[in-house]
Design an enzyme around this catalytic site. Structure first.
Site, PDB file in Angstrom:
ATOM      1  N   ALA A   1       3.270  -0.812   4.709  1.00  0.00           N
ATOM      2  CA  ALA A   1       2.724  -0.808   6.074  1.00  0.00           C
ATOM      3  C   ALA A   1       2.331  -2.214   6.541  1.00  0.00           C
ATOM      4  O   ALA A   1       2.364  -2.500   7.752  1.00  0.00           O
ATOM      5  CB  ALA A   1       1.522   0.128   6.142  1.00  0.00           C
TER       6      ALA A   1
ATOM      7  N   ARG B   1      13.510   4.403  12.261  1.00  0.00           N
ATOM      8  CA  ARG B   1      12.250   5.157  12.302  1.00  0.00           C
ATOM      9  C   ARG B   1      11.425   4.783  13.536  1.00  0.00           C
ATOM     10  O   ARG B   1      11.977   4.305  14.512  1.00  0.00           O
ATOM     11  CB  ARG B   1      11.511   4.959  10.980  1.00  0.00           C
ATOM     12  CG  ARG B   1      12.328   5.493   9.793  1.00  0.00           C
ATOM     13  CD  ARG B   1      11.609   5.358   8.478  1.00  0.00           C
ATOM     14  NE  ARG B   1      10.382   6.147   8.476  1.00  0.00           N
ATOM     15  CZ  ARG B   1       9.421   6.016   7.563  1.00  0.00           C
ATOM     16  NH1 ARG B   1       9.554   5.123   6.597  1.00  0.00           N
ATOM     17  NH2 ARG B   1       8.338   6.767   7.614  1.00  0.00           N
TER      18      ARG B   1
ATOM     19  N   HIS C   1      12.925  -2.498   1.852  1.00  0.00           N
ATOM     20  CA  HIS C   1      12.336  -1.217   2.262  1.00  0.00           C
ATOM     21  C   HIS C   1      13.205  -0.102   1.735  1.00  0.00           C
ATOM     22  O   HIS C   1      14.435  -0.157   1.859  1.00  0.00           O
ATOM     23  CB  HIS C   1      12.224  -1.123   3.788  1.00  0.00           C
ATOM     24  CG  HIS C   1      11.367  -2.195   4.351  1.00  0.00           C
ATOM     25  ND1 HIS C   1       9.998  -2.173   4.242  1.00  0.00           N
ATOM     26  CD2 HIS C   1      11.693  -3.368   4.946  1.00  0.00           C
ATOM     27  CE1 HIS C   1       9.519  -3.283   4.777  1.00  0.00           C
ATOM     28  NE2 HIS C   1      10.521  -4.036   5.205  1.00  0.00           N
TER      29      HIS C   1
ATOM     30  N   ASP D   1       2.192 -15.720   6.075  1.00  0.00           N
ATOM     31  CA  ASP D   1       1.733 -17.098   5.836  1.00  0.00           C
ATOM     32  C   ASP D   1       1.693 -17.430   4.343  1.00  0.00           C
ATOM     33  O   ASP D   1       1.992 -18.559   3.949  1.00  0.00           O
ATOM     34  CB  ASP D   1       0.340 -17.312   6.449  1.00  0.00           C
ATOM     35  CG  ASP D   1       0.390 -17.444   7.971  1.00  0.00           C
ATOM     36  OD1 ASP D   1       1.496 -17.585   8.526  1.00  0.00           O
ATOM     37  OD2 ASP D   1      -0.689 -17.409   8.600  1.00  0.00           O
TER      38      ASP D   1
ATOM     39  N   ARG E   1       4.663  11.139  -2.128  1.00  0.00           N
ATOM     40  CA  ARG E   1       4.568  10.785  -0.725  1.00  0.00           C
ATOM     41  C   ARG E   1       5.882  11.012   0.027  1.00  0.00           C
ATOM     42  O   ARG E   1       6.912  10.459  -0.352  1.00  0.00           O
ATOM     43  CB  ARG E   1       4.241   9.290  -0.706  1.00  0.00           C
ATOM     44  CG  ARG E   1       4.146   8.672   0.613  1.00  0.00           C
ATOM     45  CD  ARG E   1       4.012   7.158   0.479  1.00  0.00           C
ATOM     46  NE  ARG E   1       3.951   6.609   1.801  1.00  0.00           N
ATOM     47  CZ  ARG E   1       4.222   5.369   2.107  1.00  0.00           C
ATOM     48  NH1 ARG E   1       4.573   4.513   1.155  1.00  0.00           N
ATOM     49  NH2 ARG E   1       4.155   4.956   3.346  1.00  0.00           N
TER      50      ARG E   1
ATOM     51  N   ASN F   1       8.097  -5.573  -1.039  1.00  0.00           N
ATOM     52  CA  ASN F   1       8.043  -4.480  -0.072  1.00  0.00           C
ATOM     53  C   ASN F   1       6.580  -4.400   0.369  1.00  0.00           C
ATOM     54  O   ASN F   1       5.762  -3.791  -0.312  1.00  0.00           O
ATOM     55  CB  ASN F   1       8.489  -3.166  -0.722  1.00  0.00           C
ATOM     56  CG  ASN F   1       8.468  -2.012   0.279  1.00  0.00           C
ATOM     57  OD1 ASN F   1       7.936  -2.152   1.373  1.00  0.00           O
ATOM     58  ND2 ASN F   1       9.029  -0.877  -0.109  1.00  0.00           N
TER      59      ASN F   1
ATOM     60  N   SER G   1      13.199   3.069   2.809  1.00  0.00           N
ATOM     61  CA  SER G   1      13.743   3.867   3.915  1.00  0.00           C
ATOM     62  C   SER G   1      14.480   2.956   4.894  1.00  0.00           C
ATOM     63  O   SER G   1      14.355   1.725   4.844  1.00  0.00           O
ATOM     64  CB  SER G   1      12.602   4.600   4.635  1.00  0.00           C
ATOM     65  OG  SER G   1      11.726   3.667   5.246  1.00  0.00           O
TER      66      SER G   1
ATOM     67  N   TYR H   1      11.092   8.709   1.037  1.00  0.00           N
ATOM     68  CA  TYR H   1      10.943   7.824  -0.120  1.00  0.00           C
ATOM     69  C   TYR H   1      11.488   8.391  -1.425  1.00  0.00           C
ATOM     70  O   TYR H   1      11.388   7.744  -2.468  1.00  0.00           O
ATOM     71  CB  TYR H   1       9.462   7.429  -0.266  1.00  0.00           C
ATOM     72  CG  TYR H   1       8.900   6.816   1.001  1.00  0.00           C
ATOM     73  CD1 TYR H   1       9.471   5.662   1.535  1.00  0.00           C
ATOM     74  CD2 TYR H   1       7.836   7.396   1.686  1.00  0.00           C
ATOM     75  CE1 TYR H   1       8.983   5.105   2.715  1.00  0.00           C
ATOM     76  CE2 TYR H   1       7.348   6.846   2.863  1.00  0.00           C
ATOM     77  CZ  TYR H   1       7.928   5.701   3.374  1.00  0.00           C
ATOM     78  OH  TYR H   1       7.442   5.151   4.531  1.00  0.00           O
TER      79      TYR H   1
ATOM     80  N   GLU I   1      12.948  -9.279   1.346  1.00  0.00           N
ATOM     81  CA  GLU I   1      12.179  -8.138   1.865  1.00  0.00           C
ATOM     82  C   GLU I   1      12.962  -6.855   1.588  1.00  0.00           C
ATOM     83  O   GLU I   1      14.145  -6.786   1.920  1.00  0.00           O
ATOM     84  CB  GLU I   1      12.017  -8.327   3.382  1.00  0.00           C
ATOM     85  CG  GLU I   1      11.408  -7.149   4.112  1.00  0.00           C
ATOM     86  CD  GLU I   1      11.509  -7.281   5.644  1.00  0.00           C
ATOM     87  OE1 GLU I   1      12.274  -8.152   6.146  1.00  0.00           O
ATOM     88  OE2 GLU I   1      10.854  -6.484   6.334  1.00  0.00           O
TER      89      GLU I   1
ATOM     90  N   HIS J   1       4.386  -4.473   9.022  1.00  0.00           N
ATOM     91  CA  HIS J   1       4.324  -4.354  10.475  1.00  0.00           C
ATOM     92  C   HIS J   1       3.056  -4.953  11.067  1.00  0.00           C
ATOM     93  O   HIS J   1       2.873  -4.907  12.291  1.00  0.00           O
ATOM     94  CB  HIS J   1       4.432  -2.864  10.854  1.00  0.00           C
ATOM     95  CG  HIS J   1       5.460  -2.116  10.060  1.00  0.00           C
ATOM     96  ND1 HIS J   1       6.797  -2.475  10.079  1.00  0.00           N
ATOM     97  CD2 HIS J   1       5.370  -1.078   9.186  1.00  0.00           C
ATOM     98  CE1 HIS J   1       7.473  -1.660   9.262  1.00  0.00           C
ATOM     99  NE2 HIS J   1       6.634  -0.816   8.708  1.00  0.00           N
TER     100      HIS J   1
ATOM    101  N   PRO K   1       0.786  -1.231   0.000  1.00  0.00           N
ATOM    102  CA  PRO K   1       0.000   0.000   0.000  1.00  0.00           C
ATOM    103  C   PRO K   1       0.822   1.287   0.000  1.00  0.00           C
ATOM    104  O   PRO K   1       1.836   1.379   0.681  1.00  0.00           O
ATOM    105  CB  PRO K   1      -0.826  -0.099   1.293  1.00  0.00           C
ATOM    106  CG  PRO K   1      -0.148  -1.126   2.124  1.00  0.00           C
ATOM    107  CD  PRO K   1       0.511  -2.074   1.171  1.00  0.00           C
ATOM    108  N   ASN K   2       0.337   2.233  -0.772  1.00  0.00           N
ATOM    109  CA  ASN K   2       0.897   3.594  -0.867  1.00  0.00           C
ATOM    110  C   ASN K   2       2.213   3.685  -1.637  1.00  0.00           C
ATOM    111  O   ASN K   2       2.754   4.774  -1.804  1.00  0.00           O
ATOM    112  CB  ASN K   2       1.060   4.231   0.534  1.00  0.00           C
ATOM    113  CG  ASN K   2      -0.255   4.313   1.273  1.00  0.00           C
ATOM    114  OD1 ASN K   2      -1.203   4.876   0.746  1.00  0.00           O
ATOM    115  ND2 ASN K   2      -0.345   3.725   2.446  1.00  0.00           N
TER     116      ASN K   2
END
Ligand code: DQA
Length: 143
Positions: free
Chosen positions: A76, A106, A99, A86, A17, A73, A101, A22, A97, A79, A9-10
């Site tokens: 959100a 953070r 990210h 799963d 953003r 990625n 940032s 980012y 994985e 977390h 998302p986002n």
């Protein structure tokens, strides 16, 4: 070799953003960069982005038997999402994985990553180059 690149998302709001976290590249720039890099290395890749947890789970399940590796990625959902963790465990496809940032520097709530338990590697804080480093790692890992 076939790699599926999944963004949560986002991530479609990149470029607009929070540029301090980012950067200024858009999602379209990111896709172009990954596709160009994979093409140079003769790696087939597909990029998928969704703001919806269930769609991300569906895409991971559909990768079973079709892709050799996943770069994800979860944004959100990193977390919060046991469902995405799963799904990656279900398909047993080597997954990195990523990210953009440096999440470890953070907020406290970003310190938990559910997906990390299923990932063969985590890359943070390299901006969009992190996705390319994930491709390099998986090319080596899968051989
Ligand atoms: C992110 C970090 C997450 O905490 C955040 O929710 C994102 C992007 C990153 O790429 O740095 O949406 O995954």
């Amino acid at each position: 070799m076939k790699i599926l690149v999944i963004n949560g998302p986002n991530i479609n709001m990149f470029g607009i953003r929070e540029p301090e976290h980012y950067g200024k590249e858009t999602y379209a720039d990111l896709v172009k960069k990954i596709e160009g890099y994979c093409a140079e290395k003769n790696i087939y890749c597909e990029c998928f982005q969704s703001n919806h947890e269930g769609e991300l789970v569906d895409r991971i399940q559909q990768a079973y038997g079709c892709f050799d590796a996943i770069v994800i990625n979860p944004a959100a959902y990193t977390h919060t999402s046991v469902a995405i963790l799963d799904a990656v465990k279900s398909v047993s496809i080597p997954t990195v994985e990523v990210h953009i940032s440096r999440v470890e520097e953070r907020e406290e709530f970003r310190q938990i990553s559910y997906i990390r338990q299923a990932a063969v590697k985590t890359i943070t804080g390299l901006g969009t180059d992190g996705y390319l480093r994930a491709v390099d790692f998986l090319a080596e890992y899968i051989g």
